[in-house]
Design a protein around this motif. Structure first.
Motif, short mmCIF file in Angstrom:
data_model
loop_
_atom_site.label_atom_id
_atom_site.label_comp_id
_atom_site.label_asym_id
_atom_site.label_seq_id
_atom_site.Cartn_x
_atom_site.Cartn_y
_atom_site.Cartn_z
N LYS A 56 -13.43 -34.29 15.08
CA LYS A 56 -13.31 -33.64 16.29
C LYS A 56 -12.39 -32.43 15.64
O LYS A 56 -11.74 -32.68 14.52
N PRO A 57 -11.96 -31.14 16.45
CA PRO A 57 -11.30 -30.10 15.79
C PRO A 57 -10.01 -30.50 15.86
O PRO A 57 -9.38 -30.04 14.60
N GLU A 58 -9.18 -31.31 16.38
CA GLU A 58 -7.82 -31.67 16.28
C GLU A 58 -7.95 -32.44 14.81
O GLU A 58 -6.54 -32.40 14.25
N ASN A 59 -8.65 -33.17 14.28
CA ASN A 59 -8.71 -33.82 13.06
C ASN A 59 -9.19 -33.26 11.83
O ASN A 59 -9.23 -33.74 10.99
N ILE A 60 -9.34 -31.76 12.05
CA ILE A 60 -9.85 -30.91 10.73
C ILE A 60 -8.41 -30.05 10.71
O ILE A 60 -8.02 -29.44 11.60
N PRO A 119 -10.46 -26.34 5.17
CA PRO A 119 -10.53 -27.46 5.90
C PRO A 119 -10.42 -28.76 5.22
O PRO A 119 -10.93 -29.29 4.06
N LYS A 120 -9.75 -29.91 5.95
CA LYS A 120 -9.36 -31.06 5.16
C LYS A 120 -9.70 -32.06 6.48
O LYS A 120 -8.74 -32.10 7.66
N ILE A 121 -10.26 -32.95 6.29
CA ILE A 121 -10.83 -34.06 7.34
C ILE A 121 -9.39 -35.02 7.41
O ILE A 121 -9.24 -35.53 6.45
N ALA A 122 -8.95 -35.13 8.73
CA ALA A 122 -7.77 -35.90 8.70
C ALA A 122 -7.88 -37.11 9.68
O ALA A 122 -8.74 -37.29 10.22
N ASP A 123 -7.05 -37.89 9.91
CA ASP A 123 -6.79 -39.17 10.68
C ASP A 123 -7.99 -40.21 10.60
O ASP A 123 -8.95 -40.14 11.30
N PHE A 124 -7.79 -41.05 9.88
CA PHE A 124 -8.86 -42.14 9.39
C PHE A 124 -8.52 -43.37 10.25
O PHE A 124 -8.73 -44.55 9.69
N GLY A 125 -7.65 -43.24 11.38
CA GLY A 125 -7.21 -44.55 12.13
C GLY A 125 -8.47 -45.51 12.78
O GLY A 125 -8.42 -46.56 12.83
N LEU A 126 -9.60 -44.62 12.93
CA LEU A 126 -10.72 -45.30 13.47
C LEU A 126 -11.92 -45.51 12.31
O LEU A 126 -12.98 -46.17 12.66
N LEU A 132 -10.19 -40.94 -5.97
CA LEU A 132 -10.05 -39.50 -6.36
C LEU A 132 -9.84 -38.47 -5.17
O LEU A 132 -10.51 -38.41 -4.22
N HIS A 133 -8.93 -37.71 -5.19
CA HIS A 133 -8.81 -36.67 -3.86
C HIS A 133 -9.86 -35.49 -3.89
O HIS A 133 -10.36 -35.15 -5.06
N HIS A 134 -10.57 -35.46 -2.79
CA HIS A 134 -11.50 -34.42 -2.62
C HIS A 134 -10.63 -33.18 -1.86
O HIS A 134 -9.91 -33.57 -0.81
N GLU A 135 -11.11 -32.00 -2.23
CA GLU A 135 -10.45 -30.93 -1.63
C GLU A 135 -10.70 -30.90 -0.06
O GLU A 135 -9.79 -30.06 0.67
N ASN A 136 -11.70 -31.50 0.40
CA ASN A 136 -11.84 -31.32 2.00
C ASN A 136 -11.46 -32.68 2.59
O ASN A 136 -11.90 -32.68 3.89
N VAL A 137 -10.54 -33.44 2.08
CA VAL A 137 -10.19 -34.65 2.72
C VAL A 137 -8.58 -34.43 2.63
O VAL A 137 -8.19 -34.47 1.39
N VAL A 138 -8.04 -34.73 3.58
CA VAL A 138 -6.38 -34.77 3.42
C VAL A 138 -5.96 -35.77 2.75
O VAL A 138 -6.40 -36.95 2.47
N LYS A 139 -4.79 -35.41 1.69
CA LYS A 139 -4.34 -36.20 0.73
C LYS A 139 -3.25 -37.09 1.42
O LYS A 139 -2.25 -36.68 1.93
N LEU A 140 -3.27 -38.35 1.23
CA LEU A 140 -2.25 -39.38 1.67
C LEU A 140 -1.28 -39.39 0.54
O LEU A 140 -1.67 -39.81 -0.77
N VAL A 141 -0.13 -39.37 0.75
CA VAL A 141 1.00 -38.96 -0.35
C VAL A 141 1.89 -40.29 -0.20
O VAL A 141 2.76 -40.45 -1.33
N GLY A 142 1.95 -41.17 0.75
CA GLY A 142 2.89 -42.20 0.65
C GLY A 142 2.67 -42.93 2.00
O GLY A 142 1.98 -42.37 3.14
N GLY A 165 -16.84 -32.29 2.92
CA GLY A 165 -15.80 -33.59 2.74
C GLY A 165 -16.70 -34.85 3.40
O GLY A 165 -16.49 -35.78 2.98
N LEU A 166 -17.19 -34.50 4.50
CA LEU A 166 -18.00 -35.69 5.01
C LEU A 166 -19.21 -36.24 4.31
O LEU A 166 -19.24 -37.51 3.98
N ALA A 167 -19.79 -35.49 3.36
CA ALA A 167 -20.88 -35.90 2.35
C ALA A 167 -20.12 -36.93 1.41
O ALA A 167 -20.64 -37.93 1.05
N PHE A 168 -18.75 -36.57 1.08
CA PHE A 168 -18.20 -37.35 -0.02
C PHE A 168 -17.69 -38.64 0.64
O PHE A 168 -17.80 -39.76 0.14
N LEU A 169 -17.13 -38.51 2.15
CA LEU A 169 -16.95 -39.95 2.62
C LEU A 169 -18.15 -40.71 2.84
O LEU A 169 -18.08 -41.97 2.42
#
Length: 322
Positions: free
Chosen positions: A173-177, A185-192, A86-96, A158-162
């Motif tokens: 890091k700031p580049e991934n918010i 704010p939305k937490i992004a970049d889940f590559g790691l 389920l989408h959380h407002e502080n985590v970036v949404k993957l649409v495709g 957002g981090l509490a949700f994760l």
């Protein structure tokens, strides 16, 4: 569209990210035009895509020479974001997403051959205000404290949700918010990112990768991964957002000098000198944020607060518009 048992709301299945054709993503990014580039990082280049209905999305084209294998990055991003369900407002949404092979003529040992080249792409909601790094350090007008405080609270939520669903982000890091048009704010970049088993709280790795100045020491030196690794990085994020001082630690492990500078310099007197017109509530917010940030960067991970404790403490502070 499938609906839930109540018949009104879309089901989780109907809202999961879609497998998109490569030709479609080429079209909406104008063939990955340089004019459409939104940003470039270790894992690839992000382009603005404009769908036929005018909707904007961010299309990340994964690079071949990423710090970890490109297939692993793709799997991490898709599976772990889909695990959010389920989408959380502080985590970036993957649409495709797209993982598609196309035949290309390439050179191999001096000969030209036809080979299947796999392209891996991830599509996210487009966030017009860009990342926190840009908004904190690369614009002439400093964000007011109320906005920065809401950003800190949003990142923590957002981090509490994760963490509640056993995902460690591992590259905060700031580049991934990223920030939407309301500066949410939305937490992004889940590559790691890492997804823990139900009873698992930590793991080890030989392959330590991430942003040098934000990596928790137990991960950097021993390869130990846990949600407390995220708390260390979060502490640096909170300190940067509160003080608007940059953690310039790309050549220094775990931001030791930046932490010492904040600890030594950000006294009550210094806060007042920086913002002489602050009222008592906001002064207290800044003091508590610095205190929480410094607790998060304790070398002993057991001494770091949990994300639930941090959220509770922040929610106990008065906040405009919250």
């Amino acid at each position: 569209m499938a609906t839930g048992a109540s018949g009104g709301q879309p089901s989780v299945l109907s809202t999961l990210p879609k497998d998109l054709p490569l030709d479609f993503l080429k079209t909406i990014t104008d063939q990955f035009s340089p004019e459409r580039i939104l940003g470039t990082g270790a894992f690839g280049t992000v382009y603005m895509g404009i769908a036929p209905d005018g909707q904007k999305i961010a299309v990340k084209k994964l690079a071949e020479n990423t710090p970890i294998a490109r297939d692993k990055v793709f799997t991490n991003e898709v599976q772990n974001i889909m695990a959010l369900q389920l989408h959380h407002e502080n985590v970036v949404k993957l649409v495709g997403y797209c993982h598609e092979a196309q035949k290309k003529v390439v050179q191999n040992n001096g000969r030209y051959i036809v080979a299947d080249i796999v392209e891996s792409l991830l599509c996210y909601e487009y966030l017009p205000q860009g990342n926190l790094q840009k908004n904190l350090f690369e614009v002439s007008c400093v964000m007011d404290w109320d906005t920065r405080f809401r950003i800190i609270k949003g990142i923590c939520q957002g981090l509490a949700f994760l963490h509640s669903i056993n995902i460690a982000h591992m590259d905060l890091k700031p580049e991934n918010i990223l920030l939407d048009d309301k500066m949410t704010p939305k937490i992004a970049d889940f590559g790691l990112s890492r997804l823990f088993g139900q009873e698992q709280t930590r793991m080890r790795t030989q392959n330590v990768v991430g942003s040098y100045g934000y990596i928790a020491p137990e991960y950097l030196y021993r390869g130990e991964i846990s949600t407390k690794s995220d708390i260390y990085s979060l502490g640096l994020l909170i300190l940067e957002t509160t003080t608007v001082e940059k953690n310039c630690s790309n050549n220094e492990p775990s931001a030791t000098q930046f932490i010492k500078s904040v600890h030594d310099n950000w006294t009550d007197e210094h806060i007042v000198s920086q913002w002489p017109h602050l009222d008592g509530d906001r002064f207290q917010q800044i003091k508590v944020c610095i205190k929480i940030g410094l607790e998060c960067v304790e070398i002993d991970r057991q001494k770091r607060p949990s994300i639930e404790e941090i959220v509770d403490r922040l929610n106990g502070l008065w906040s405009t518009g919250s």
